[in-house]
Design a protein around this motif. Structure first.
Motif, PDB file in Angstrom:
ATOM      1  N   SER A  33      -0.308   6.441  10.690  1.00 14.83           N
ATOM      2  CA  SER A  33       0.240   7.738  10.267  1.00 14.83           C
ATOM      3  C   SER A  33      -0.090   7.972   8.786  1.00 14.83           C
ATOM      4  O   SER A  33      -0.453   7.045   8.057  1.00 14.83           O
ATOM      5  CB  SER A  33       1.741   7.815  10.532  1.00 14.83           C
ATOM      6  N   THR A  34       0.056   9.225   8.371  1.00 15.25           N
ATOM      7  CA  THR A  34      -0.414   9.609   7.036  1.00 15.25           C
ATOM      8  C   THR A  34       0.380   8.943   5.909  1.00 15.25           C
ATOM      9  O   THR A  34      -0.202   8.544   4.903  1.00 15.25           O
ATOM     10  CB  THR A  34      -0.366  11.146   6.898  1.00 15.25           C
ATOM     11  N   ASP A  35       1.712   8.795   6.065  1.00 13.00           N
ATOM     12  CA  ASP A  35       2.536   8.325   4.937  1.00 13.00           C
ATOM     13  C   ASP A  35       2.105   6.969   4.362  1.00 13.00           C
ATOM     14  O   ASP A  35       1.902   6.861   3.148  1.00 13.00           O
ATOM     15  CB  ASP A  35       4.019   8.292   5.317  1.00 13.00           C
ATOM     16  N   ALA A 213       1.972  -1.528   1.435  1.00  6.56           N
ATOM     17  CA  ALA A 213       1.672  -0.146   1.848  1.00  6.56           C
ATOM     18  C   ALA A 213       2.366   0.160   3.179  1.00  6.56           C
ATOM     19  O   ALA A 213       2.915   1.245   3.376  1.00  6.56           O
ATOM     20  CB  ALA A 213       0.162   0.054   1.973  1.00  6.56           C
ATOM     21  N   TRP A 214       2.347  -0.799   4.059  1.00  8.39           N
ATOM     22  CA  TRP A 214       2.974  -0.608   5.374  1.00  8.39           C
ATOM     23  C   TRP A 214       4.480  -0.364   5.211  1.00  8.39           C
ATOM     24  O   TRP A 214       5.068   0.492   5.865  1.00  8.39           O
ATOM     25  CB  TRP A 214       2.699  -1.845   6.232  1.00  8.39           C
ATOM     26  N   ARG A 215       5.094  -1.139   4.292  1.00  5.98           N
ATOM     27  CA  ARG A 215       6.542  -1.003   4.060  1.00  5.98           C
ATOM     28  C   ARG A 215       6.844   0.129   3.080  1.00  5.98           C
ATOM     29  O   ARG A 215       7.994   0.436   2.822  1.00  5.98           O
ATOM     30  CB  ARG A 215       7.111  -2.311   3.494  1.00  5.98           C
ATOM     31  N   GLN A 216       5.784   0.679   2.476  1.00  7.61           N
ATOM     32  CA  GLN A 216       5.923   1.672   1.406  1.00  7.61           C
ATOM     33  C   GLN A 216       6.918   1.159   0.366  1.00  7.61           C
ATOM     34  O   GLN A 216       7.891   1.833   0.014  1.00  7.61           O
ATOM     35  CB  GLN A 216       6.305   3.030   1.976  1.00  7.61           C
ATOM     36  N   GLU A 217       6.610  -0.032  -0.077  1.00  5.19           N
ATOM     37  CA  GLU A 217       7.477  -0.754  -1.002  1.00  5.19           C
ATOM     38  C   GLU A 217       7.730   0.044  -2.287  1.00  5.19           C
ATOM     39  O   GLU A 217       6.821   0.662  -2.829  1.00  5.19           O
ATOM     40  CB  GLU A 217       6.769  -2.071  -1.357  1.00  5.19           C
TER      41      GLU A 217
END
Ligand code: NSP
Length: 221
Positions: A33-35, A213-217
């Motif tokens: 997904s984009t986020d 990035a996956w966790r949008q840390e």
């Protein structure tokens, strides 16, 4: 056996873990997904600014003129070619260059770039090459593995694979491996041991960068 062949025993489990990470799996399948991708673009831009500084240190400490020249070219191509890819992605998301540059580094980005720049500033030329190698080898290996699975329909992710599995980036990776082998050939056992440790630490950050990035840390405070 070359030093980088020896490093493969350290590197392969890292590349396997990166390939199997959900962020990378989805990028390769075109279902990301984009986020998290937008987060990655922003953080990677910030990362690349310091990554380019490492090339500047490399140009300053390289033992001969030919290598000084290559490090200078790498500094130029990071800022003017690789970062163009990020600027183009950002434009698609409506993010300006100034906004990209103003992105606050995440804890992982900060830790990784501080480690790279500190090693480049205070270590030997061989130390610098050892921390740089996973950045090139990891991206090239990951993109090649994803390309072998078949290109995703999503243009953004196909372009990511084309860039990092492409001829130019592959040549760069080969150059960096050969440089590591040259440096290790004249090194003591203790120096080679340190290069291995530094390579591994940098490679672990490569994994963490995807995971962040996956966790949008972000920062809690
Ligand atoms: C985190 C990271 N590592 C390596 C690369 C490849 N230059 C990159 N763009 N970002």
């Amino acid at each position: 056996m070359s030093f980088t062949d020896e490093l493969s025993t350290v590197a392969d489990p890292l590349w396997d873990a990166i390939e199997g990470h959900p962020m990378v799996e989805r990028l390769g399948a075109g279902t990301l997904s984009t986020d998290p991708f937008e987060y990655w673009v922003r953080q990677d831009y910030v990362y690349l600014v310091d990554y380019a500084r490492v090339f500047a240190y490399g140009a300053g400490t390289a033992p001969d003129v030919a290598r000084m020249g290559t490090f200078a070219e790498l500094l130029d191509s990071t800022i003017n070619t690789e970062m163009d890819l990020h600027r183009a992605y950002a434009a698609e998301f409506g993010i300006s260059e100034a906004e990209l540059e103003a992105t606050e580094a995440s804890p992982t980005t900060r830790a990784y770039t501080d480690f790279l720049v500190r090693t480049a500033a205070t270590g030997s030329f061989g130390d610098l090459v050892a921390v740089l190698l996973p950045c090139m080898w990891g991206f090239n290996e990951t993109a090649e593995r994803l390309r072998e699975r078949g290109k995703p329909d999503d243009e953004r992710y196909a372009e990511w694979i084309d860039t990092y599995a492409g001829a130019e980036f592959t040549e760069l990776t080969t150059w960096c491996k050969e440089l590591m082998d040259d440096v290790a050939r004249d090194a003591s056992d203790a120096e080679r041991e340190r290069y291995r440790d530094l390579f591994y630490e940098s490679g672990r950050y490569e994994y963490r960068f995807w995971d962040a990035a996956w966790r949008q840390e972000g920062w809690e405070l």
